[in-house]
Design an enzyme around this catalytic site. Structure first.
Site, PDB file in Angstrom:
ATOM      1  N   ASN A   1      -2.385   2.611   3.482  1.00 20.84           N
ATOM      2  CA  ASN A   1      -1.767   3.922   3.796  1.00 20.84           C
ATOM      3  C   ASN A   1      -2.435   5.022   2.977  1.00 20.84           C
ATOM      4  O   ASN A   1      -2.694   6.113   3.448  1.00 20.84           O
ATOM      5  CB  ASN A   1      -0.286   3.913   3.413  1.00 20.84           C
ATOM      6  CG  ASN A   1       0.538   3.063   4.335  1.00 20.84           C
ATOM      7  OD1 ASN A   1       0.261   2.992   5.531  1.00 20.84           O
ATOM      8  ND2 ASN A   1       1.522   2.377   3.779  1.00 20.84           N
TER       9      ASN A   1
ATOM     10  N   THR B   1       2.734  -6.307   2.743  1.00 21.38           N
ATOM     11  CA  THR B   1       3.206  -5.205   3.608  1.00 21.38           C
ATOM     12  C   THR B   1       2.093  -4.169   3.733  1.00 21.38           C
ATOM     13  O   THR B   1       2.351  -2.958   3.761  1.00 21.38           O
ATOM     14  CB  THR B   1       4.463  -4.542   3.019  1.00 21.38           C
ATOM     15  OG1 THR B   1       4.119  -3.928   1.765  1.00 21.38           O
ATOM     16  CG2 THR B   1       5.585  -5.540   2.817  1.00 21.38           C
TER      17      THR B   1
ATOM     18  N   ASP C   1       0.873  -1.190   0.000  1.00 23.30           N
ATOM     19  CA  ASP C   1       0.000   0.000   0.000  1.00 23.30           C
ATOM     20  C   ASP C   1       0.908   1.237   0.000  1.00 23.30           C
ATOM     21  O   ASP C   1       0.837   2.095   0.870  1.00 23.30           O
ATOM     22  CB  ASP C   1      -0.959   0.013   1.191  1.00 23.30           C
ATOM     23  CG  ASP C   1      -0.246  -0.059   2.549  1.00 23.30           C
ATOM     24  OD1 ASP C   1      -0.872   0.327   3.558  1.00 23.30           O
ATOM     25  OD2 ASP C   1       0.935  -0.475   2.615  1.00 23.30           O
TER      26      ASP C   1
ATOM     27  N   PHE D   1      -1.469  -1.254  12.348  1.00 22.30           N
ATOM     28  CA  PHE D   1      -2.278  -0.663  11.282  1.00 22.30           C
ATOM     29  C   PHE D   1      -2.777  -1.676  10.245  1.00 22.30           C
ATOM     30  O   PHE D   1      -3.961  -1.673   9.893  1.00 22.30           O
ATOM     31  CB  PHE D   1      -1.476   0.441  10.563  1.00 22.30           C
ATOM     32  CG  PHE D   1      -2.228   1.006   9.383  1.00 22.30           C
ATOM     33  CD1 PHE D   1      -1.954   0.566   8.085  1.00 22.30           C
ATOM     34  CD2 PHE D   1      -3.235   1.948   9.565  1.00 22.30           C
ATOM     35  CE1 PHE D   1      -2.666   1.070   6.993  1.00 22.30           C
ATOM     36  CE2 PHE D   1      -3.950   2.455   8.484  1.00 22.30           C
ATOM     37  CZ  PHE D   1      -3.675   2.014   7.198  1.00 22.30           C
ATOM     38  N   ASN D   2      -1.893  -2.522   9.709  1.00 21.45           N
ATOM     39  CA  ASN D   2      -2.327  -3.413   8.616  1.00 21.45           C
ATOM     40  C   ASN D   2      -3.449  -4.353   9.055  1.00 21.45           C
ATOM     41  O   ASN D   2      -4.320  -4.698   8.260  1.00 21.45           O
ATOM     42  CB  ASN D   2      -1.139  -4.224   8.095  1.00 21.45           C
ATOM     43  CG  ASN D   2      -0.186  -3.372   7.287  1.00 21.45           C
ATOM     44  OD1 ASN D   2      -0.570  -2.352   6.716  1.00 21.45           O
ATOM     45  ND2 ASN D   2       1.076  -3.759   7.278  1.00 21.45           N
TER      46      ASN D   2
ATOM     47  N   ASP E   1       6.754   0.901   2.388  1.00 21.49           N
ATOM     48  CA  ASP E   1       6.506  -0.026   1.276  1.00 21.49           C
ATOM     49  C   ASP E   1       7.460   0.279   0.119  1.00 21.49           C
ATOM     50  O   ASP E   1       8.015  -0.627  -0.502  1.00 21.49           O
ATOM     51  CB  ASP E   1       5.079   0.115   0.754  1.00 21.49           C
ATOM     52  CG  ASP E   1       4.025  -0.117   1.804  1.00 21.49           C
ATOM     53  OD1 ASP E   1       3.815   0.780   2.636  1.00 21.49           O
ATOM     54  OD2 ASP E   1       3.433  -1.215   1.802  1.00 21.49           O
TER      55      ASP E   1
ATOM     56  N   HIS F   1       9.281  -1.132   8.928  1.00 21.65           N
ATOM     57  CA  HIS F   1       8.344  -2.244   9.079  1.00 21.65           C
ATOM     58  C   HIS F   1       8.364  -3.167   7.843  1.00 21.65           C
ATOM     59  O   HIS F   1       8.666  -4.346   7.925  1.00 21.65           O
ATOM     60  CB  HIS F   1       6.914  -1.732   9.255  1.00 21.65           C
ATOM     61  CG  HIS F   1       6.725  -0.739  10.355  1.00 21.65           C
ATOM     62  ND1 HIS F   1       6.806  -1.049  11.694  1.00 21.65           N
ATOM     63  CD2 HIS F   1       6.434   0.593  10.305  1.00 21.65           C
ATOM     64  CE1 HIS F   1       6.564   0.033  12.414  1.00 21.65           C
ATOM     65  NE2 HIS F   1       6.333   1.034  11.607  1.00 21.65           N
ATOM     66  N   ASP F   2       8.021  -2.600   6.708  1.00 28.17           N
ATOM     67  CA  ASP F   2       7.844  -3.420   5.494  1.00 28.17           C
ATOM     68  C   ASP F   2       9.152  -4.007   4.972  1.00 28.17           C
ATOM     69  O   ASP F   2       9.205  -5.192   4.606  1.00 28.17           O
ATOM     70  CB  ASP F   2       7.161  -2.587   4.410  1.00 28.17           C
ATOM     71  CG  ASP F   2       5.762  -2.153   4.837  1.00 28.17           C
ATOM     72  OD1 ASP F   2       5.244  -1.183   4.269  1.00 28.17           O
ATOM     73  OD2 ASP F   2       5.194  -2.778   5.754  1.00 28.17           O
TER      74      ASP F   2
END
Ligand code: RIB
Ligand code: CA
Length: 319
Positions: free
Chosen positions: A39, A126, A10, A172-173, A15, A242-243
């Site tokens: 996102n 992700t 996203d 969030f995801n 990402d 994160h991703d």
């Protein structure tokens, strides 16, 4: 032999860094990229992904737009506030000259997994798991045919860092589409969850010092990464990756330590919607617990991750 992967993104700031890492790593063969609302809306996520591919001169990689919104009922809003206007840290990028493919993300995932054969393709998500869940709901056998689903998502309470970001208890995801996460975790697929427990570790994040070194990167891609991370580092003082960590865990299988646990997702809680509940209790045989279904990342070699990341995305060597 390179591992065949599909990235589901996203795009968003991290990402974008994850896409760069994947495409600059010979250990991976990126068969395609699917996009989803999270996102930013799926149109922006698609445009941003196309821009990154043009920056990398990798417009050979197909981009397939997917779901416009979560499968979880109810109202939702994108997470643009964390990724800046447009989703790339507020950096205005030109309209891409390339176009996405017409085949929907879900159709692409199902077709490629069928064409490549059993256990050949790893799906790296992700983003909210909407595309993954839809693919599995339409074709349950995909769970067995995929080599694995490696998912940046969740917060498994392995420590203070593993609690939440979109809410006190959810990442969030998963928060954005908890039903999708529940479908994926309970699909029977080999799921590896890379949650906030490891992605928010400070020894695995881009510190301000590393951020400033990115400005000296010898190539424009590294300087692009510097540009899109700027707002986040200014706001928070560092940038969790994160991703990229989910991607790195496929490149370096020993990077993360996983524990196979029973995991499910709270989809109804007023305070806990999107909580990923891992059962760490030790049971004796008399007290059955649910079948362990998710490999939860409980530790990361932070310095090793950053060495790989900075080398690949910016050509910077860390000591
Ligand atoms: O919680 C972090 C996740 O949410 C990352 O995938 C980031 O891009 C956002 O989508
Ligand atoms: Ca993301």
């Amino acid at each position: 032999m390179a591992k065949k992967v599909i990235l589901d993104v996203d795009t968003g700031v991290d990402d974008a860094v994850a896409v760069i890492l994947a495409l600059r790593s010979p250990e991976l063969e990126v068969l395609g990229i699917t996009t989803v609302t999270g996102n930013v809306d799926v149109e922006k996520a698609t445009k941003n992904t196309l821009h990154v591919l043009e920056l990398l001169n990798r417009t050979d990689v197909p981009v397939h737009p997917g779901a416009r919104g979560p499968v979880t009922p109810g109202t939702w809003s994108v997470g643009e506030r964390f990724h800046g206007a447009g989703g790339l840290g507020g950096v205005q990028v030109p309209e891409p000259s390339t176009r996405p493919r017409k085949e929907h993300a879900v159709d692409f995932i199902r077709r490629v997994v069928r064409e490549e054969g059993p256990r050949e393709v790893t799906l790296i998500t992700t983003a909210p798991m909407t595309n993954a869940a839809l693919s599995l709901l339409i074709e349950p056998d995909l769970a067995e045919r995929l080599s694995a689903i490696v998912s940046m998502g969740g917060a498994f309470c392995t420590g203070r860092q593993g609690t939440g970001n979109s809410s006190p208890r959810s990442e969030f995801n998963v928060w954005f589409d908890p039903v999708a996460a529940k479908v994926v975790y309970n699909s029977g697929a080999r799921v590896y969850a890379v949650g906030l427990d490891v992605t928010t570790r400070r020894d695995a994040a881009i510190s301000r010092e590393l951020y400033e070194r990115l400005a000296e990167s010898p190539d424009e891609v590294g300087r692009f990464v510097h540009a899109i991370l700027g707002a986040y580092v200014d706001a928070v003082g560092y940038a969790p990756m994160h991703d990229p960590m989910a991607v790195a865990s496929v490149i370096l299988p020993d990077l993360l330590t996983f524990e196979l646990l029973p995991v499910d997702v709270e989809i109804c809680g007023e305070l806990t919607r999107g909580e990923t509940v891992a059962d760490f209790r030790d049971f004796d045989a008399e007290v059955p617990r649910r079948r362990p279904n998710v490999h939860v990342a409980v530790d990361v070699d932070g310095p090793e991750f950053l060495r790989l990341l900075l080398d690949r995305v910016a050509g910077l060597e860390l000591g």
